[in-house]
Motif scaffolding. Structure first.
Motif, PDB file in Angstrom:
ATOM      1  N   GLY A  91       1.124   0.655   6.381  1.00 53.02           N
ATOM      2  CA  GLY A  91      -0.083   2.214   6.820  1.00 53.02           C
ATOM      3  C   GLY A  91      -1.231   1.994   7.462  1.00 53.02           C
ATOM      4  N   VAL A 137      -2.554   7.243   4.359  1.00 55.83           N
ATOM      5  CA  VAL A 137      -2.823   6.066   4.566  1.00 55.83           C
ATOM      6  C   VAL A 137      -4.429   5.406   4.715  1.00 55.83           C
ATOM      7  N   LYS A 138      -4.574   6.624   5.436  1.00 57.26           N
ATOM      8  CA  LYS A 138      -6.268   6.324   6.258  1.00 57.26           C
ATOM      9  C   LYS A 138      -6.586   5.356   5.201  1.00 57.26           C
ATOM     10  N   SER A 139      -7.588   4.677   5.782  1.00 57.62           N
ATOM     11  CA  SER A 139      -8.419   3.614   4.794  1.00 57.62           C
ATOM     12  C   SER A 139     -10.130   4.025   4.805  1.00 57.62           C
ATOM     13  N   ALA A 140     -10.450   3.692   3.728  1.00 56.48           N
ATOM     14  CA  ALA A 140     -11.921   3.862   3.770  1.00 56.48           C
ATOM     15  C   ALA A 140     -12.547   3.978   4.780  1.00 56.48           C
ATOM     16  N   GLN A 172      -5.491   0.788  12.637  1.00 54.43           N
ATOM     17  CA  GLN A 172      -6.467   0.800  11.527  1.00 54.43           C
ATOM     18  C   GLN A 172      -6.326  -1.025  11.395  1.00 54.43           C
ATOM     19  N   THR A 187     -11.580   3.298   8.158  1.00 47.73           N
ATOM     20  CA  THR A 187     -11.498   4.817   8.736  1.00 47.73           C
ATOM     21  C   THR A 187     -11.855   6.196   8.525  1.00 47.73           C
ATOM     22  N   GLN A 213      -2.228  11.653   6.600  1.00 51.28           N
ATOM     23  CA  GLN A 213      -3.657  11.061   5.723  1.00 51.28           C
ATOM     24  C   GLN A 213      -3.453   9.988   4.548  1.00 51.28           C
ATOM     25  N   ASP A 223      -8.664  -2.697   9.255  1.00 53.70           N
ATOM     26  CA  ASP A 223      -8.445  -3.534   8.315  1.00 53.70           C
ATOM     27  C   ASP A 223      -7.389  -3.762   7.691  1.00 53.70           C
ATOM     28  N   ARG A 273       0.778  -1.588   0.260  1.00 54.78           N
ATOM     29  CA  ARG A 273      -0.356  -0.495   0.178  1.00 54.78           C
ATOM     30  C   ARG A 273       1.292   1.489   0.198  1.00 54.78           C
TER      31      ARG A 273
END
Ligand SMILES: Nc1nc2c(c(=O)[nH]1)N[C@H]1C(S)=C(S)[C@@H](COP(=O)(O)OP(=O)(O)OC[C@H]3O[C@@H](n4cnc5c(=O)[nH]c(N)nc54)[C@H](O)[C@@H]3O)O[C@H]1N2
Ligand SMILES: Nc1nc2c(c(=O)[nH]1)N[C@H]1C(S)=C(S)[C@@H](COP(=O)(O)OP(=O)(O)OC[C@H]3O[C@@H](n4cnc5c(=O)[nH]c(N)nc54)[C@H](O)[C@@H]3O)O[C@H]1N2
Ligand code: SF4
Ligand code: SF4
Ligand code: SF4
Ligand code: SF4
Ligand code: SF4
Ligand SMILES: [Mo]
Lengths: 336, 272, 1075
Positions: free
Chosen positions: B110, C23-26, B123, C28, C21, B125, A120
Motif C-alpha cells: 500500500g 492505505v495512506k500513511s500518517a 509513500q 502522507t 485512501q 515511509d 498492512r
C-alpha cells in the motif's frame, strides 16, 4: 498554465505560445523521401525498467517456495497414507525451504526491516500481497507440522497442521507464477496461462526429488510418481508456452538453463522410477535422481527468471508483440 | 478497468498534456523536478544519445527529455541540412499516472496509492523496496533507488497540489510544452491542438495516452507526439498487467488443484 | 497521527481494494509543500543569464529552501530554464566553497586563512604593488596610474558592485579594469551604437511576439536564452515566420520554419547579399529610408570604397594597419570621431584612433557639426544610397553560395520572408548574440544587420528592431557602469594621457556643441562630484586629475601580454574564469604564473584559482607548482540570494534582487569586499602626503553598513548612482544634471532609477496588471523607455505607419507625443519642427528625426566615423580560415588586432602553403545545460549530469573522412594547443558545399574545463588572440583546425604534437599577420 494576454494595444487577446507550430510557414525544397529505417526503440534502450529483483533471491524464492509448498502437500499425503519417514523428510524439507525462501524474499527487499509492511493491506490485485497472506497462513502450519513431526509431540495438532500446510502448499507453489506473470515483463506476462502449470509441475518434481533424496526407497513411491508427473507437466507446459508465445519465446528457447532443467527433471524422474524398482539397492540412485530433480527445478526457475529479464531488456520483445496486437486489432476493425 | 475491482477515480482528476511539438529540449523540467523533490543526480555519463545523457526514467530521473534525430520531414519545415530531410524531436517523458496503474495494483504494502487528485504516488515511509512495481510498470517509469532502497517516481508534485500550486516541471517549462490542469479539459485542448498541427502539415502528429479505452484506461499524463511512440522509448500499446490477473488467478487455481490432486494421486495407495 | 491498521480501514471503509485512501500513511497525510511553510518569500532575479527571469526565493528558518520562477515577471512569467531551475543547488549546494584560502608563493597546496587577515594581506599587496609600479608619467605625459594591477570580472555582479570596483580601483590609479563585456558583446556596442546612437538592444524580448518574421542569426536563442525564447514561440503562435541562420542545426532550428546552415564567419557576405537584393529589387521602405536614415546624405569626394581598393577603404595606413577616417566624412561637414579638434589633429598626425574609444557610442552617437548635404531623390552618385548599391553589388546569391555555402534557394527564401514581412503593416526582427560579435570583424557583422533593418524600416517599431541577446545577468550593467578600461560610467570616455590636460580640453574634445554629447560636462562633473565630494571644486577641475590616464589599449588581452612581460604583477578576478573562458586559455594561465599575487573571488574553486596545482601545464611539465611564485588568495563570494542589488538585463531593465539570507562562512558580497578593501587601504594610507594617495584618500567612501558582517547598503550605493541635488534630494532624471557642481550622479544614464527616493528597480507590478510594455516592472534606461528610437514607429507626420504597428504617435490636439511606450523624442517636439541654423544639441534635430542620439538624427547606413575598420561592412575571412576570400585580395580584416607571440601563433589561410594542415572550421558555442566557463554549472550536479563531458560535433562526412567514431575520442589541433573530446557524429552539423568543395565544420561547446563534476578540455585552448579592432573582442567563433581520432598525448608529448603541426604548416612569427 500561463496564457498571454498582451497585445499591441495592451489589451487582452488570449493566444498562448502553446499554439506555435514549427514548420508551418516554411516551404520545403522537394526531396526524395528517405526510406524509413526500422525504428523500434529509443537508441536500443529497453522500454521497461529492468526488474530490481536479484536472481539468487527471487529465482531462488520461486524454487524454494515451490519446493516448500509441494513438499508440504506430499508430506500430508505421505502422512495420511502411512509413510511417516517420507512425511517427516518432506516436512523438514518444507520448513527448510520455507526458511530459505523467506530469507531470499526479505533479502531482496530494499528495506528489509520494513518486511512487515506487507501485512498492512490485503490486495487481490497484488500477487505478492496475496502470497504474503498465503505465506502467513502456510508458514506457521508448516512450522508446527515439522516441529511436531520431528519431536513427536502434540500429534493431534501436528496432524492438523500437516493437513493444513498440505492444503495450502499448492497455493504457495503456484501463486509465484502469478507473482512474476503479473508484470509487464513480456515473457512472463504472456506466459501467464502456462506458467502456473509449469510452476506446479516443477514444484511437484522438486518435492518428489526431495522425497527421493531424504526418504527410504520403500516409502518414496509417491515421491517418485509425483516427480514423474511433475516433470511431465513441466515439460508439456513449457512446450505449450513456447509454442503460444511465438517470436516472443526466443529468450525461452535460447535458455540453456531451461533446457538443462527439463533434462534434469526428466532424467531424475525416470531414474527415480528405475531406482524404485530396484528396491533396497536403489537408494544411491534414488538420491542421485532426487538431487537431479531438485537441480532441475532450480534450473527451470532460474531459466524462467533469466528469460524474463532478458525479454524486458530488449525493447523488441516489448514493442513487436504490441505492434502485432495493434495490427491485429486494426485488421479486425477494418473487417467490420 | 483493472481487475474486476473497479477503482473509483474522484472527479477533478488532474494531469499533464505534454505537447512535444513545442518542446525546446531545455531540460528545465528535469532540473526543476530534481530541485523540488531533492532527487539525487543520476550519474555523470556521456551516452552519445544526441543531447540526452539521462537516458530514461527511473528512481533518480522523474522527468526525462528524449532527443531524436531523424532523416524525416517535420511539417513544412526546411531544415537546410544537405540533401536530406531532417528533424530533431524532443519530448519530455514522465510517469503516466495511469487510470489503471499496474504499479499501484501490484504494490503489496500500500505504499503506492491513488491520491485525491487521481494521481499515483509512492509513500516513501511505507515502501519496503520489494521492487514489484518496477517490472509491473508497462512504461518503464518507476525504479528503486539504490541509496534508500525504496521505490521512487514522479508524484505529480503531490505536496504542491496540496498547496494549490502546479507541479514544478510544468511551472518551469519555458514554452508551456508541459501543460498541467484538469484532465478532461486538457484532453479537449489536445484534440484541438492535434487538428491545428495536422492542418499545418504535421501529418505525423498524434496523441498518446489520451484514450480512456486503451490498455491502461488512458493516462493522467498524456502526450502529443510527432512520431511513433517507440521512437521516444514509449510502448506502442501498453496494457496494464493486472488486466490479465483474473485469468492468472484462474490458472493458478487450476494448477494448484492439479498439484494437490496429482500429489494425492501419487500417494493414492496406502503404504503396505 | 493515525494509528489504525490500513487493513482495518480497507475492510471497513470505502477503499476495499486497498489502493486509495485506506492505505495512506500518517506521514502522507502530513505532507505539506515546503513553499507553503516558508517564513517569507523574497523577490529575486536569476543570476545566470541576461534574460533576467524573476525568481521567488523561499526562506525558512533563515535558510533558502526553494527557488522558483516568479509568475509576476513580465519577462519570464514564472518560468525558468534548467540553469535558473538549478539556482537552489547553485546557492545552497555542497559544491560551494565557503572558506577563505591562501596559497603562499611556491606552496604545494591551499591553507585556510582567516578572512580578516586575508583582507589585510590583500590590502598590503595592493598598496605595495601600486607603490612599486606607480607611473606618474608615461612618455612625458601625465598618466598618474599603476600598470602593475589589473582586475577582471563584473558581469555576474550587481551594478552597485561594479560601481564600487570602478570607483575604488580608478581612485587607486588602476586602469586595467575589465569584465566579460569585452569578450562577450563589446562589438555590439560599436555596431549598434554607431548605427543608431545607443549600444544596447533596440527593443525588449516580450515585444518579439509582435514580429511577423524573426531572423535568428548568430544566436542560439532557444538554448542560450530559453525563457526569452517563449516570446518567439508567441510570435510563431500568431503566425510569424521563424528563421535560424546558423552553422549548426540547433534546438533553435528545431523549432524554426527554416534553418539555413552557414559557414561560420561568413555572415557579412550573407547579409550583404540580402542588402543587395533589397536595393536591386527596390524592396526597401522608401519613406522610412529617405526620412530616417542617412541614405540621402552626400559623401566627400575623396571617399574610395573597398570595392575599388580590393578590400581596403581609402585612408588605410598599411604600416600601422589602421585607417584615418577623414575621407569617409559627409560632404561639407565633419563627423567627429569621439574626440575634439585638438585630439583629432593629434590622432590624424599619429594615424590612430585611441583604441576602444569607439565604445563611447554605447550610449550616445558620434558628435557632429554642421549640416550635411542631402539628395532626397537618392540619385546623386555620392549619396550614401548609391555608395551602398555599389558596395554591395557583388554580394550576389552566387557569392553567397560560394562564400557561405548556402544554397541559392535557401538564400532566396530568407529574402522573400524578410521582405514580405517588412513594411508599414509588417515588421521583422533580427536576433543575434555572440555568433556575430566574436569575430575579428564582429562589429561589422552587427553593422550589416543594422543597415538591413534600417533599409527595411524595422527599427523603432513594434515587432521590429535588433535584439542583441547579451550574456550574463548583469553584463549590460557592467557595460553601463563599466568595469571596462576605456569607459567611465554612462559611456563617458576615460581620458587619455596628455590628450586632455585640463577638463576643459577633454570636454571640448569629447562634447562638442552639436549633438547629444552637448550635456557631457554635466554628466562628467556630476560624476567627479559624487566621487570626490567636497574635494571636487570648480577651481580644481572637480578633481579631473584624480582620474588615471590611458595610453593605448589596456584590454584584458593586453593585460595578459603585460603579465607575460612581467609588468602587471597583481590580478584580481571578481567572478570571471579566464583560464577557461578567454581565448588562448593556456596563455591566460602562463600569464597568471608570472604574477606576484592573485586574488580570486568566486563561488567555486574554478580553474583560474587552482591552475598552479592542477592546471594542464602542470601535467605537461611546462610549469612546476614549486616554481610558481604567484601568491593566491581565494575569497568565497556571496550569491545573489545572500545580497541585495540590481542586475541590468539584456534589454536594459534594472531589476533589483533582495537579500534572502546571510551568507555562510567567509562568503561575502563583492560589495562588502570592495567597500572593506577600500576602507582598509584608506586606513593604511591615512595621513599620507603622497600626491598619488590623494585620489583614494579624498574619495567619498562612507556607505552605511548593516548586519553582523558589516555589509554596506546596496541601496545607498544605488542612491549614489542615481545622484542627488545640492540639497541631497534624489534626482529624477538626467535632464536635471548640471555642470556647476550642484548635482552629483554616479551614472547619468541610470539617473532616475532612485527617483523620489524610491528604488524603481525593485518595482514589481505583475504583468497581468499592465500592458505588455510593463512600464511599472523594474526600471529601464534610458528614462524607463522600452523600445528605443520609437519615434520611427510613426510616419514623419507623426501618425502611426499602420493600425497594426502603432506604438507612439503625435497627438496633435494635445501637442505632444503619446502612446504605449515612453516616446524616444522630446514629448513636445512637433513633427513639423525644423531646427534653426544655429541650433545646438538636441534642438538641432528636426521633428522627424528618430535617432536622437545621433548628431544628425539619422540611422547610419554608412558610418562616416566611429568604426575604425571601415564605414561599411565588408566580407573578410576570419584570422584562421581554410577558405580564400573570393571577394577581395585582402584575405582578412586589414585593421584587425593581432598579438604575435610564440604562444599565440596564427595559421596560414586560404590558398597559402600550409593552410591545408588545418582544413576544417571550428566554431564554439554554448549548451543549454551549462553556463559559460562553467563556474556556475560544472560544480552543480543537476546541470553537470545533463552534459557530463566535453564533446565535439562532426558531420557523418567528416567522421568518415577522418575515421572518427561516435562515442570515441578525437583530438582537435591548432597552432596553439590540442584538446580531446568525445565524438558526436550528427546530421545537425551539416557539411557545406562551397565552390565545388566540401567544407566540414567542427562544433565545440566551450564550457568544459578540468575542475568540477562535468569535465573536459577547454575549447579555448585552441583559439588565438586575434581581435576586432573596434572593440577588442576575440575571434572564437570561427577558426581553422585539424581533427584526428583518438585521445591527445599526455605530458610533454602534447606540446610536441602542437609543434609538429606548426612545423608541417610552416608557421612562423609572421604567419597570418599580413594586412
Ligand atoms: N545555457 C546557456 N545560456 C547562456 C550562456 C551559457 O553559457 N549557457 N551564456 C550567456 C552568455 S555569456 C552569452 S554571451 C549568450 C550567448 O548566446 P549565443 O550567442 O546564442 O551563444 P553561442 O552558443 O555562443 O552562439 C550562438 C550560435 O552562433 C553560432 N555561430 C557560431 N559562429 C557563427 C557565425 O559565424 N555565424 C552565425 N550566423 N552563427 C554562428 C553557433 O553555432 C551557435 O549556435 O548566452 C548567454 N546564455
Ligand atoms: N571559445 C569561446 N570562448 C568564449 C565564448 C564563446 O562563445 N566561445 N564566450 C565568451 C563570453 S560571451 C563570455 S561572457 C565569457 C564568459 O566567461 P567567464 O566570465 O570567464 O565565465 P563564467 O563561468 O561565467 O565566470 C563567471 C564566474 O563568476 C562566478 N560568480 C557568479 N556569481 C558571482 C558573484 O556574485 N561574485 C563573484 N565574485 N563571482 C561570482 C561564477 O562562479 C563564475 O566562476 O566567455 C567567453 N569565451
Ligand atoms: S522544460 Fe519544457 S521545453 Fe524544456 S525540455 Fe522540459 S518540456 Fe521541453
Ligand atoms: S506509468 Fe508506470 S509508474 Fe506511472 S502510474 Fe503507470 S504504471 Fe505506475
Ligand atoms: S517497491 Fe515499494 S512501492 Fe514498489 S511495490 Fe514494493 S512496496 Fe510498493
Ligand atoms: S510533477 Fe513533480 S514530481 Fe512529477 S515530474 Fe513534475 S516536478 Fe517531478
Ligand atoms: S539562465 Fe537566463 S533564461 Fe535561464 S532562468 Fe536564468 S535568466 Fe532565465
Ligand atoms: Mo557572454
Amino acid at each position: 498554465m500561463s496564457q498571454t494576454d498582451v497585445c499591441l494595444d495592451g489589451s487582452a487577446g488570449l493566444r498562448g505560445e502553446r499554439e506555435a507550430t514549427p514548420g508551418s510557414a516554411g516551404r520545403r525544397l522537394e526531396r526524395l523521401p528517405v526510406p524509413r529505417a526500422d525504428v523500434e526503440s529509443y537508441y536500443g534502450r529497453p522500454v521497461l525498467n529492468e526488474p530490481t529483483w536479484q536472481a539468487p533471491d527471487i529465482a531462488g524464492y520461486l524454487f524454494l517456495g515451490g519446493l516448500a509448498g509441494a513438499s508440504s502437500t506430499l508430506a500430508a499425503a505421505a502422512e495420511l497414507t502411512g509413510r511417516p519417514r517420507l512425511a517427516r523428510a518432506c516436512k523438514a524439507g518444507a520448513v527448510c525451504a520455507l526458511g530459505g525462501s523467506l530469507y531470499a524474499l526479505i533479502h531482496d527487499l530494499g528495506r528489509p526491516e520494513r518486511f512487515v509492511n506487507m501485512l498492512r493491506v490485503f490486495k487481490v490485485t497484488s500477487p505478492m500481497s496475496v502470497g504474503t497472506w498465503i505465506l502467513s497462513g502456510y508458514g506457521p502450519q508448516a512450522g508446527v507440522a515439522a516441529a511436531t513431526g520431528l519431536t513427536g509431540m502434540f500429534p493431534g495438532l501436528g496432524r492438523a497442521a500437516t493437513i493444513g500446510a498440505g492444503l495450502a502448499g499448492p497455493a504457495l507453489a503456484t501463486y509465484t507464477a502469478a507473482l512474476i506473470c503479473d508484470t509487464a515483463v513480456p515473457v512472463w506476462h504472456e506466459g501467464h496461462r502456462e506458467m502456473p502449470f509449469l510452476f506446479a509441475g516443477s514444484a511437484a518434481a522438486a518435492a518428489g526429488g526431495l522425497g527421493m533424496l531424504a526418504a527410504p526407497v520403500s516409502e518414496a513411491g509417491p515421491a517418485r510418481r509425483a516427480a514423474l508427473l511433475g516433470a511431465a507437466v513441466e515439460c508439456v507446459a513449457a512446450a505449450r508456452m513456447e509454442r503460444r508465445l511465438g517470436p516472443l519465446a526466443e529468450p525461452l528457447k535460447r535458455s540453456r538453463l531451461l533446457r538443462a532443467g527439463e533434462a534434469l527433471s526428466l532424467v531424475g524422474a525416470v531414474a527415480g522410477l528405475i531406482a524404485g524398482r530396484r528396491a533396497g539397492r536403489g537408494r544411491l540412485m534414488a538420491m542421485a535422481a532426487g538431487a537431479a530433480l531438485l537441480a532441475g527445478s532450480a534450473c527451470t526457475r532460474f531459466g524462467i527468471f533469466r528469460a524474463g529479464v532478458e525479454s524486458a531488456n530488449d525493447p523488441k520483445y516489448t514493442v513487436q508483440p504490441q505492434r502485432r496486437r495493434l495490427a491485429k486489432a486494426k485488421a479486425e476493425r477494418d473487417l467490420r | 478497468m483493472a481487475f474486476d475491482l473497479d477503482e473509483k477515480l474522484a472527479d477533478g482528476r488532474v494531469g499533464f498534456f505534454t505537447d512535444t511539438s513545442i518542446c525546446i529540449g531545455c531540460k528545465a523540467c528535469e532540473v526543476a523536478c530534481k530541485e523540488w523533490n531533492a532527487v539525487p543526480d543520476d550519474g555523470m555519463t556521456f551516452t552519445g544519445m544526441s543531447y540526452d545523457n539521462t537516458a530514461g526514467l527511473g528512481a533518480d530521473t522523474w522527468r526525462h527529455v528524449a532527443f531524436v534525430e531523424q532523416r524525416q520531414p517535420l511539417g513544412h519545415q526546411e531544415p537546410g541540412v544537405g540533401d536530406m530531410d531532417f528533424r530533431w524531436l524532443m519530448a519530455s517523458d514522465v510517469c503516466k499516472h495511469c487510470t489503471h496503474a499496474a504499479c499501484l495494483d501490484v504494490c503489496p504494502t500500500g505504499s503506492l496509492f491513488r491520491t485525491e487528485y487521481g494521481t499515483v504516488v509512492v509513500q516513501e515511509d511505507v515502501c519496503n523496496g520489494c521492487g514489484y512495481c518496477v517490472p509491473a510498470c508497462p512504461f518503464g517509469v518507476i525504479g528503486r533507488r539504490e541509496t534508500t532502497g525504496v521505490a521512487a517516481k514522479c508524484t505529480m508534485c503531490y505536496d504542491r497540489l496540496g498547496a494549490g500550486e502546479e507541479p514544478a516541471c510544468a511551472k518551469t517549462c519555458p514554452t508551456d510544452s508541459i501543460q498541467f490542469g484538469d484532465l478532461d479539459e486538457l484532453r479537449e485542448r489536445a484534440e484541438r491542438r492535434l487538428e491545428q498541427l495536422r492542418a499545418a502539415g504535421a501529418g505525423s502528429a498524434r496523441l498518446y495516452g489520451h484514450d480512456p479505452d486503451d490498455g491502461v484506461g488512458g493516462t493522467g499524463a498524456f502526450f502529443l507526439l510527432l512520431d511513433e511512440p517507440e521512437v521516444y522509448g514509449l510502448p506502442p500499446d501498453p496494457v496494464v498487467t493486472t488486466r490479465d490477473l483474473p485469468s492468472m488467478w484462474r490458472h493458478v487455481g487450476v494448477a494448484a488443484l492439479a498439484l494437490l490432486a496429482g500429489v494425492a494421486a501419487s500417494a493414492w495407495r496406502r503404504q503396505s | 497521527m493515525d494509528l489504525t491498521w490500513p487493513l482495518l480501514r480497507q475492510l471497513t471503509g470505502e477503499d476495499r481494494t486497498g489502493r486509495g485512501q485506506a492505505v495512506k500513511s500518517a506521514a502522507t497525510e502530513g505532507v505539506r509543500a515546503r513553499t507553503a511553510g516558508a517564513d517569507r518569500v523574497v523577490k529575486s532575479i536569476c543570476p545566470y543569464c541576461a534574460v533576467g527571469c524573476g525568481q521567488d526565493v523561499y526562506v525558512r528558518d533563515e535558510r533558502v529552501v526553494q527557488i522558483e520562477g516568479d509568475p509576476d515577471s513580465p519577462i519570464s512569467r514564472g518560468r525558468l530554464c534548467p540553469k535558473g531551475a538549478a539556482t537552489l543547488q547553485l546557492t545552497t549546494g555542497s559544491g560551494r566553497q565557503r572558506q577563505a584560502l591562501h596559497r603562499p608563493s611556491g606552496a604545494a597546496d591551499w591553507q585556510p586563512i582567516d578572512l580578516a587577515t586575508a583582507m589585510d594581506m590583500v590590502a598590503d599587496r595592493i598598496i605595495a604593488t601600486r607603490r612599486e609600479t606607480w607611473e606618474q608619467e608615461r612618455d612625458g605625459r601625465r598618466a598618474a596610474r599603476t600598470m602593475g594591477i589589473a582586475s577582471l570580472g563584473g558581469a555576474t555582479l550587481d551594478n552597485e558592485e561594479n560601481y564600487l570596483i570602478k570607483k575604488l580601483l580608478t581612485s587607486l590609479g588602476v586602469v586595467q579594469i575589465e569584465n566579460q563585456a569585452r569578450v562577450c558583446h563589446s562589438s555590439t556596442v560599436v555596431g549598434l551604437g554607431t548605427s543608431f546612437g545607443r549600444g544596447g538592444a533596440t527593443t525588449f524580448m516580450q515585444d518579439l511576439q509582435h514580429s511577423d518574421c524573426v531572423v535568428i542569426q548568430g544566436s542560439n536563442f532557444a538554448e542560450a536564452h530559453p525563457v526569452g525564447f517563449q516570446w518567439v514561440m508567441e510570435a510563431k503562435a500568431r503566425g510569424a515566420v521563424v528563421i535560424h541562420v546558423d552553422p549548426r542545426f540547433t534546438r533553435t532550428s528545431a523549432l524554426a520554419d527554416l534553418h539555413v546552415p552557414i559557414r561560420a564567419g561568413s555572415d557579412v557576405a550573407f547579409l550583404g547579399a540580402i542588402i543587395n537584393h533589397v536595393l536591386e529589387n527596390d524592396l526597401y521602405f522608401h519613406e522610412y529610408v529617405v526620412n530616417y536614415t542617412n541614405a540621402a546624405t552626400i559623401l566627400n569626394e575623396d571617399y574610395r570604397d573597398a570595392e575599388d581598393g580590393d578590400g581596403v577603404f581609402s585612408g588605410f595606413d598599411a604600416a600601422g594597419h589602421t585607417y584615418d577616417d577623414e575621407s569617409w566624412q559627409y560632404e561639407g561637414m565633419r563627423a567627429e570621431p569621439a574626440a575634439g579638434d585638438r585630439d583629432s589633429d593629434y590622432q590624424r598626425r599619429s594615424g590612430r584612433v585611441p583604441p576602444g574609444r569607439t565604445e563611447i557610442t554605447g550610449s550616445a552617437g558620434i558628435p557632429m557639426d554642421g549640416t550635411p548635404r542631402r539628395d532626397e531623390t537618392l540619385r546623386d552618385p555620392r549619396c550614401v544610397m548609391q555608395i551602398l548599391r555599389r558596395h554591395f553589388a557583388r554580394y550576389t546569391p552566387e557569392m553567397v553560395e560560394q562564400v557561405c555555402g548556402v544554397p541559392r534557394r535557401l538564400f532566396e527564401e530568407v529574402c522573400r520572408h524578410l521582405t514580405e514581412n517588412s513594411g508599414p503593416d509588417k515588421t521583422s526582427e533580427f536576433v543575434y548574440a555572440v555568433g556575430w560579435t566574436q569575430h575579428s570583424d564582429g562589429s561589422q557583422f552587427v553593422r550589416a544587420a543594422s543597415i538591413l533593418q534600417l533599409l527595411l524600416g524595422n527599427i523603432g517599431r513594434p515587432g521590429g528592431g535588433i535584439q542583441a541577446l547579451r550574456g550574463h545577468a548583469s553584463i549590460q550593467g557592467s557595460s553601463d557602469i563599466p568595469t571596462l578600461f576605456n569607459l567611465l560610467p554612462g559611456y563617458i570616455p576615460m581620458p587619455h594621457a596628455h590628450e586632455h590636460e585640463r577638463m576643459r580640453d577633454f570636454l571640448q574634445a569629447d562634447a562638442p556643441h552639436g549633438g547629444f554629447w552637448a550635456n557631457m560636462p554635466a554628466y562628467l562633473v556630476s560624476l567627479l562630484k559624487v566621487w570626490w565630494g567636497d574635494a571636487a571644486q570648480p577651481d580644481n577641475d572637480f578633481r579631473f586629475d584624480h582620474l588615471p590616464r590611458l595610453t593605448g589599449s589596456h584590454s584584458t588581452y593586453d593585460t595578459v601580454m603585460s603579465q607575460l612581460a612581467g609588468e602587471c604583477k597583481g590580478y584580481i578576478l571578481l567572478g570571471e574564469n579566464p583560464a577557461v573562458g578567454s581565448a588562448n586559455a593556456r596563455m591566460q594561465r602562463l600569464g597568471m604564473a608570472k604574477l606576484d599575487w592573485l586574488v580570486v573571488r568566486d563561488l567555486n574553486l574554478i580553474e583560474s584559482a587552482t591552475w598552479w596545482k592542477d592546471g594542464p601545464e602542470i601535467e605537461t611539465g611546462e610549469l612546476a607548482t614549486a616554481d610558481i611564485g604567484t601568491e593566491v588568495f581565494f575569497l568565497p563570494a556571496a550569491t545573489h540570494t545572500e545580497k541585495s542589488g540590481s542586475f541590468t538585463n539584456t534589454n536594459r531593465w534594472l531589476q533589483w534582487h533582495h537579500q534572502a539570507v546571510e551568507p555562510a562562512g567567509d562568503a561575502r558580497s563583492d560589495l562588502w569586499f570592495m567597500y572593506h578593501l577600500g576602507r582598509i587601504i584608506r586606513e593604511k594610507l591615512a595621513g599620507s602626503q603622497d600626491q598619488k594617495d590623494a585620489p583614494v584618500l579624498e574619495l567619498t567612501w562612507d556607505y552605511p553598513v548593516e548586519g553582523a558582517t558589516a555589509e554596506p547598503s546596496a541601496e545607498a550605493v544605488l542612491a549614489e548612482i542615481n545622484g542627488w541635488d545640492a540639497q541631497g534630494r534624489p534626482l529624477s532624471g538626467y535632464a536635471e544634471l548640471a555642470d556647476d557642481g550642484s548635482t552629483a550622479c554616479g551614472c547619468w544614464i541610470y539617473c532616475g532609477v532612485y527617483a523620489g527616493g524610491v528604488n524603481q528597480a525593485a518595482r514589481r507590478k505583475p504583468w497581468t496588471e499592465q500592458s505588455w510594455i510593463a512600464a511599472e516592472w523594474a526600471w529601464a534606461w534610458p528614462a524607463n523607455r522600452r523600445i528605443l528610437y520609437n519615434r520611427a514607429s510613426a510616419r514623419p507626420d507623426g501618425s502611426p505607419w499602420s493600425e497594426r504597428k502603432q506604438l507612439v504617435w503625435w497627438d496633435e490636439p494635445a501637442q505632444r507625443w503619446t502612446g504605449h511606450d515612453v516616446p524616444d523624442v522630446e514629448v513636445g517636439k512637433s513633427p513639423a519642427y525644423r531646427p534653426p541654423p544655429d541650433a545646438r544639441g538636441v534642438a538641432a534635430l528636426s521633428g522627424i528625426d528618430p535617432f536622437i542620439m545621433q548628431a544628425d538624427g539619422k540611422g547610419w547606413l554608412f558610418a562616416p566615423a566611429g568604426v575604425v575598420d571601415g564605414p561599411l561592412p565588408t566580407h573578410y575571412e576570419p584570422q584562421d580560415s581554410p577558405v580564400a576570400n573570393p571577394l577581395y585580395g585582402h584575405q582578412r580584416n586589414p585593421a584587425r588586432k593581432l598579438y604575435p607571440h610564440e604562444d599565440n601563433r596564427y595559421h596560414p589561410s586560404g590558398d597559402d602553403p600550409g593552410a591545408s594542415v588545418f582544413p576544417y572550421v571550428v566554431t564554439t558555442y554554448r549548451l543549454t545545460e551549462h553556463f559559460t566557463a562553467g563556474g556556475m554549472s560544472r560544480f552543480t550536479p543537476y546541470l553537470s549530469e545533463l552534459q557530463p563531458e566535453m564533446f565535439c560535433e562532426v558531420s557523418p562526412g567528416l567522421a568518415a573522412e577522418r575515421g572518427l567514431v561516435h562515442g570515441d575520442w578525437a583530438t582537435i589541433i591548432t597552432a596553439r594547443n590540442a584538446i580531446e573530446a568525445r565524438v558526436m557524429v550528427t546530421d545537425r552539423m551539416p557539411s557545406l558545399r562551397l565552390d565545388g568543395r566540401v567544407l566540414h565544420q567542427i562544433g565545440l561547446p566551450f564550457h568544459f574545463g578540468p575542475n568540477g563534476l562535468a569535465r573536459g578540455d577547454a575549447a579555448n585552448e585552441l583559439a588565438s588572440i586575434s581581435l576586432d579592432p573596434n572593440s577588442h573582442i576575440q575571434e572564437v567563433k570561427a577558426l581553422s583546425a585539424d581533427i584526428r581520432p583518438g585521445r591527445r598525448p599526455r605530458g610533454p608529448a602534447l606540446r610536441e604534437l602542437v609543434r609538429s603541426y606548426q612545423r608541417r604548416a610552416g608557421i612562423g612569427e609572421h604567419t597570418g599577420t599580413e594586412a
